[in-house]
Design an enzyme around this catalytic site. Structure first.
Site, PDB file in Angstrom:
ATOM      1  N   VAL A  60       0.805  -1.217   0.000  1.00  0.00           N
ATOM      2  CA  VAL A  60       0.000   0.000   0.000  1.00  0.00           C
ATOM      3  C   VAL A  60       0.843   1.276   0.000  1.00  0.00           C
ATOM      4  CG1 VAL A  60      -0.211   0.314   2.501  1.00  0.00           C
ATOM      5  CG2 VAL A  60      -2.129   0.923   1.017  1.00  0.00           C
ATOM      6  N   TYR A  61       2.130   1.186   0.282  1.00  0.00           N
ATOM      7  CA  TYR A  61       2.962   2.391   0.315  1.00  0.00           C
ATOM      8  C   TYR A  61       3.053   3.013  -1.075  1.00  0.00           C
ATOM      9  CZ  TYR A  61       4.684   0.920   4.955  1.00  0.00           C
ATOM     10  OH  TYR A  61       4.781   0.541   6.272  1.00  0.00           O
ATOM     11  N   SER A  62       2.575   4.250  -1.161  1.00  0.00           N
ATOM     12  CA  SER A  62       2.603   5.000  -2.421  1.00  0.00           C
ATOM     13  C   SER A  62       2.024   4.183  -3.563  1.00  0.00           C
ATOM     14  CB  SER A  62       4.026   5.460  -2.748  1.00  0.00           C
ATOM     15  OG  SER A  62       4.501   6.336  -1.758  1.00  0.00           O
ATOM     16  N   GLY A  64       1.921   1.070  -4.297  1.00  0.00           N
ATOM     17  CA  GLY A  64       2.765   0.040  -4.908  1.00  0.00           C
ATOM     18  C   GLY A  64       4.086   0.535  -5.439  1.00  0.00           C
ATOM     19  N   LYS A  88       4.088  -6.238   3.049  1.00  0.00           N
ATOM     20  CA  LYS A  88       2.874  -6.429   3.838  1.00  0.00           C
ATOM     21  C   LYS A  88       1.641  -6.467   2.951  1.00  0.00           C
ATOM     22  CE  LYS A  88       4.938  -3.267   7.215  1.00  0.00           C
ATOM     23  NZ  LYS A  88       5.581  -2.370   6.240  1.00  0.00           N
TER      24      LYS A  88
END
Length: 326
Positions: A60-62, A64, A88
C-alpha cells in the site's frame, strides 16, 4: 553492523531494518512527502554499504511504487541471497469488493502483485498489515501457510494488534500445523511504551522477532517539541498518536535532548539506543530521508545507555491510550 537471528527462524538480519515507506511516487497514495525514485536510490545504496540487509516495505505504500523502487534498487546494489525483503498485505489496493483485507482471495492476489513489483520470486517475510476483524483468522492463516508452501514467502509476520489477538493466531497455527508468525512489527518508542505491558512479554515468551515501527516517534524525539517538519504538517495519523499526552511527551523529548547534549551526540542516537536496549527487540525499523539519518542509526548501535540515563528518559512517561491498531 551487528547481525542477529530473526526470532526463532534461521534468517540472519541486520540489527537495523530500513523502512521504505518514505520511498515512492509522491502523487501516488497518501504520502505526499515521499521521495521519488532518483532521490530514494542513494539511501538504499548507502544502507547496503553500511551493512543493512533488512528492508521493509508494503504493497500500500505510495500505491505500490515503494515496492517497485525498492525492488529495482536492491537488484542493482545487492545480492538477492544476502538481502532480506519484507512486505505487507491488508491495505486497500483497488476499489470495490476484495480490494483490501486479509481474505484468502486478497492475499493470493496481492502476494503475486507484490512479487511482480519487487521483481523477485519470493519475499523473506510476508506480514499482515494490521488485524482484519471481518475475516476469520483461520482463513488468513491457512492462506498465508499456502503462500509459504508455494515458496512465495519464507516466513510470515504480524503487525500492531492486541496481545490476545496475536496469542490466538499463534495458537491456531500451532493447532493446525501451519506456518507460524515469526515476527511482530509494532509501535515502540520513548513516547509510546504500552507494548511493554503485554505484547513484548508475549513475544519474548514465544520467541517472536520484534521489529518496531517508528522508533523515533515519527521524528518527534529528534527535535524540539514545537518544531515541525514537512511530514509532520501533513501526517494526520501521526498527530493522533500524541495529541492527548502532549505535556508528558514534551518532558520525554526534553530528557532526550539533555542526555544527547551531555553525551555530545544527536538526539536520534539516544532515542534509538533506548529502543535497542528494550529486552526482546530484534531490529528497529528506521526511516531515512536525509543523509545523516542512516549515520545516526548506525551510530546508535554503539551507544549503551546507563541505568541512570534510562531512568531519566523513562521517568516522565505517563500511560497512553492504546493506538496504532488501525
Amino acid at each position: 553492523m551487528d547481525i542477529v537471528k530473526l526470532g526463532r527462524t534461521g534468517l540472519d538480519v541486520s540489527r537495523l531494518c530500513l523502512g521504505c515507506m518514505s520511498y515512492g511516487t509522491p502523487d501516488r497514495g497518501n504520502h505526499p512527502w515521499t521521495l521519488p525514485e532518483e532521490e530514494s536510490r542513494p539511501f538504499i545504496q548507502k544502507a547496503v554499504e553500511l551493512g543493512i540487509n533488512f528492508f521493509d516495505t508494503a504493497n500500500v505504500y505510495s500505491d505500490g511504487t515503494s515496492e517497485e523502487i525498492v525492488g529495482r534498487a536492491l537488484r542493482d546494489f545487492a545480492r538477492r541471497d544476502e538481502i532480506v525483503i519484507a512486505t505487507k498485505v491488508h491495505g486497500r489496493m483497488r476499489p470495490g469488493p476484495n480490494g483490501a483485507g486479509l481474505s484468502r482471495k486478497h492475499i493470493m492476489a496481492e502476494i503475486d502483485a507484490s512479487l511482480t513489483r519487487l521483481g523477485t520470486d519470493y519475499v523473506d517475510l510476508y506480514q499482515i498489515h494490521r488485524w482484519d476483524p471481518t475475516v476469520p483468522i483461520e482463513e488468513t492463516l491457512e492462506a498465508l501457510n499456502d503462500v509459504v508452501a508455494a515458496g512465495k514467502a519464507l516466513h510470515i509476520g504480524a503487525s500492531s494488534m492486541r496481545a490476545t489477538q496475536f496469542a490466538k493466531a499463534l495458537a491456531v497455527s500451532d493447532r493446525e500445523g501451519w506456518a507460524r508468525f515469526a515476527t511482530m512489527q509494532n509501535y515502540v518508542n520513548l513516547l509510546y511504551r504500552e507494548e511493554e505491558r503485554e505484547m513484548l512479554p508475549l513475544c519474548r515468551e514465544e520467541g517472536i522477532g520484534v521489529i518496531p515501527w517508528s522508533p523515533l516517534a515519527r521524528g518527534r524525539l529528534t527535535r524540539d517539541w514545537d518544531e515541525t517538519s514537512e511530514r509532520s504538517q501533513s501526517d494526520t495519523f501521526g498527530r493522533t498518536l500524541y495529541e492527548h499526552t502532549a505535556e508528558a511527551d514534551r518532558r520525554v523529548v526534553e530528557a532526550v535532548a539533555e542526555i544527547a547534549k551531555a553525551r555530545g551526540v544527536p538526539r536520534a542516537q539516544v532515542a534509538l539506543a533506548w529502543v535497542l536496549q528494550v529486552p526482546g527487540i530484534t531490529a528497529p525499523i528506521v526511516g531515512a530521508t536525509k543523509p545523516h539519518h542512516l549515520d545516526d542509526a548506525v551510530a546508535a548501535l554503539a551507544i549503551k545507555l546507563t541505568p541512570d540515563e534510562i531512568r531519566e528518559l523513562e521517568a516522565p512517561y505517563v500511560p497512553h491510550a492504546v493506538v496504532g491498531f488501525s
